[in-house]
Design a protein around this motif. Structure first.
Motif, short mmCIF file in Angstrom:
data_model
loop_
_atom_site.label_atom_id
_atom_site.label_comp_id
_atom_site.label_asym_id
_atom_site.label_seq_id
_atom_site.Cartn_x
_atom_site.Cartn_y
_atom_site.Cartn_z
N ALA A 1 0.84 -1.21 0.00
CA ALA A 1 0.00 0.00 0.00
C ALA A 1 0.87 1.25 0.00
O ALA A 1 0.63 2.19 -0.78
N GLU A 2 1.88 1.28 0.86
CA GLU A 2 2.77 2.45 0.91
C GLU A 2 3.59 2.58 -0.37
O GLU A 2 3.85 3.68 -0.85
N HIS A 3 4.00 1.44 -0.93
CA HIS A 3 4.78 1.46 -2.17
C HIS A 3 3.95 2.01 -3.32
O HIS A 3 4.44 2.82 -4.11
N LEU A 4 2.69 1.58 -3.42
CA LEU A 4 1.81 2.12 -4.47
C LEU A 4 1.66 3.63 -4.32
O LEU A 4 1.68 4.37 -5.31
N LEU B 1 -6.34 -4.07 -2.85
CA LEU B 1 -6.12 -3.48 -1.52
C LEU B 1 -7.36 -2.76 -1.02
O LEU B 1 -7.65 -2.77 0.18
N VAL B 2 -8.10 -2.13 -1.94
CA VAL B 2 -9.35 -1.48 -1.54
C VAL B 2 -10.29 -2.52 -0.94
O VAL B 2 -10.90 -2.28 0.11
N LEU B 3 -10.41 -3.67 -1.58
CA LEU B 3 -11.26 -4.74 -1.04
C LEU B 3 -10.71 -5.24 0.29
O LEU B 3 -11.47 -5.49 1.22
N ARG C 1 -9.44 -4.66 6.85
CA ARG C 1 -8.25 -4.06 7.45
C ARG C 1 -8.31 -2.56 7.28
O ARG C 1 -7.69 -1.98 6.39
N PRO C 2 -9.08 -1.88 8.15
CA PRO C 2 -9.28 -0.43 8.00
C PRO C 2 -8.00 0.39 7.99
O PRO C 2 -7.98 1.49 7.44
N GLU C 3 -6.91 -0.14 8.55
CA GLU C 3 -5.66 0.64 8.57
C GLU C 3 -5.10 0.87 7.17
O GLU C 3 -4.28 1.76 6.97
N LEU C 4 -5.55 0.09 6.20
CA LEU C 4 -5.12 0.30 4.82
C LEU C 4 -5.77 1.53 4.20
O LEU C 4 -5.29 2.04 3.19
N ARG C 5 -6.86 1.98 4.78
CA ARG C 5 -7.60 3.08 4.17
C ARG C 5 -6.79 4.37 4.13
O ARG C 5 -6.97 5.18 3.23
N ALA C 6 -5.91 4.58 5.10
CA ALA C 6 -5.14 5.83 5.13
C ALA C 6 -4.23 5.97 3.91
O ALA C 6 -4.34 6.96 3.18
N PRO D 1 -1.31 -0.72 -19.94
CA PRO D 1 0.07 -0.89 -19.44
C PRO D 1 0.17 -0.85 -17.91
O PRO D 1 1.02 -1.52 -17.33
N GLY D 2 -0.70 -0.09 -17.25
CA GLY D 2 -0.68 0.00 -15.79
C GLY D 2 -1.61 -0.97 -15.09
O GLY D 2 -1.91 -0.81 -13.90
N ARG D 3 -2.07 -1.97 -15.82
CA ARG D 3 -3.09 -2.90 -15.33
C ARG D 3 -2.73 -3.56 -13.99
O ARG D 3 -3.55 -3.62 -13.08
N ALA D 4 -1.52 -4.09 -13.87
CA ALA D 4 -1.14 -4.80 -12.64
C ALA D 4 -1.20 -3.88 -11.43
O ALA D 4 -1.73 -4.24 -10.38
N ARG D 5 -0.68 -2.67 -11.61
CA ARG D 5 -0.70 -1.72 -10.49
C ARG D 5 -2.13 -1.33 -10.13
O ARG D 5 -2.49 -1.25 -8.96
N THR D 6 -2.96 -1.12 -11.15
CA THR D 6 -4.36 -0.76 -10.91
C THR D 6 -5.10 -1.89 -10.22
O THR D 6 -5.84 -1.66 -9.25
N ALA D 7 -4.91 -3.10 -10.70
CA ALA D 7 -5.58 -4.26 -10.09
C ALA D 7 -5.10 -4.46 -8.66
O ALA D 7 -5.90 -4.83 -7.78
N ALA D 8 -3.82 -4.22 -8.40
CA ALA D 8 -3.30 -4.34 -7.04
C ALA D 8 -3.98 -3.32 -6.12
O ALA D 8 -4.36 -3.64 -4.99
N ARG D 9 -4.15 -2.11 -6.63
CA ARG D 9 -4.82 -1.07 -5.83
C ARG D 9 -6.25 -1.49 -5.51
O ARG D 9 -6.71 -1.37 -4.37
#
Length: 196
Positions: free
Chosen positions: A59-62, A109-111, A116-121, A98-106
């Motif tokens: 999450a922080e890396h994204l 993480l939203v799901l 895990r509410p701490e991911l929301r920040a 081209p950014g599909r993997a990064r978008t899908a990863a995001r």
């Protein structure tokens, strides 16, 4: 030595984003990330002692990658509604292509943030930056309700990209619908307008 450790950690996180984006949260394992990163077995677990720590790191890396992308972008703000619609369509095509993997990863993480509410920040900071940019653009173009219009554009953009990731369409080009949406909010963009 510190630079090597930082580069290796970034290499692991880049691979973790790819695994999460391409294979989903269920396939996000230390072994899968080690393989994708081309590092010795156990490397990922050395940096992230728990799966939760790995997800937090992703999450922080994204967020850092998105910040770096924004900092590297020197394009001027859209000069009119047609340019705004074209910029939004280009963003959607990139996010779903081209950014599909990064978008899908995001999105994964939203799901994950529902349990895990701490991911929301960190996720929220990335979305807030996009909202601020969208709001500023529509404000410059004369929107009477820039916060509302900026949010509508971002919500629609996310939905369009999610639809393409979920139900891929080989002819995906959201320009016409972006023109219709921007035209409805700001006026001045006939449906189907092309700026290229």
């Amino acid at each position: 030595m510190g630079g090597t450790v930082a580069r290796r950690r970034e290499q692991v996180l880049d691979a973790a984003v790819e695994v999460l984006g391409a294979e989903g949260a269920r396939r996000l394992t230390y072994q899968a990330v080690d393989r994708a990163a081309g590092v010795p077995p156990g490397t990922t677990s050395n940096y992230f002692r728990t799966r939760a720590a790995l997800i937090d790191g992703i999450a922080e890396h994204l967020l850092a990658l998105e910040h770096s992308d924004r900092a590297a972008t020197t394009e001027p703000a859209p000069g009119g509604p047609g340019e705004l619609a074209a910029a939004l369509a280009a963003f959607a095509r990139h996010a779903a292509g081209p950014g599909r993997a990064r978008t899908a990863a995001r999105f994964a993480l939203v799901l994950e943030s529902s349990s895990r509410p701490e991911l929301r920040a960190p996720l929220g900071r990335g979305r807030q930056a996009l909202l601020e940019r969208s709001t500023e653009w529509v404000r410059r173009l004369g929107s009477g309700a820039p916060e509302r219009h900026g949010r509508i554009l971002v919500d629609h953009l996310e939905g369009v990209v999610m639809r393409q990731l979920t139900f891929p369409d080989g002819t995906f080009d959201p320009l016409e619908e972006m023109c219709a949406l921007v035209g409805g909010l700001l006026g001045g963009v006939p449906a189907g307008t092309r700026t290229d």
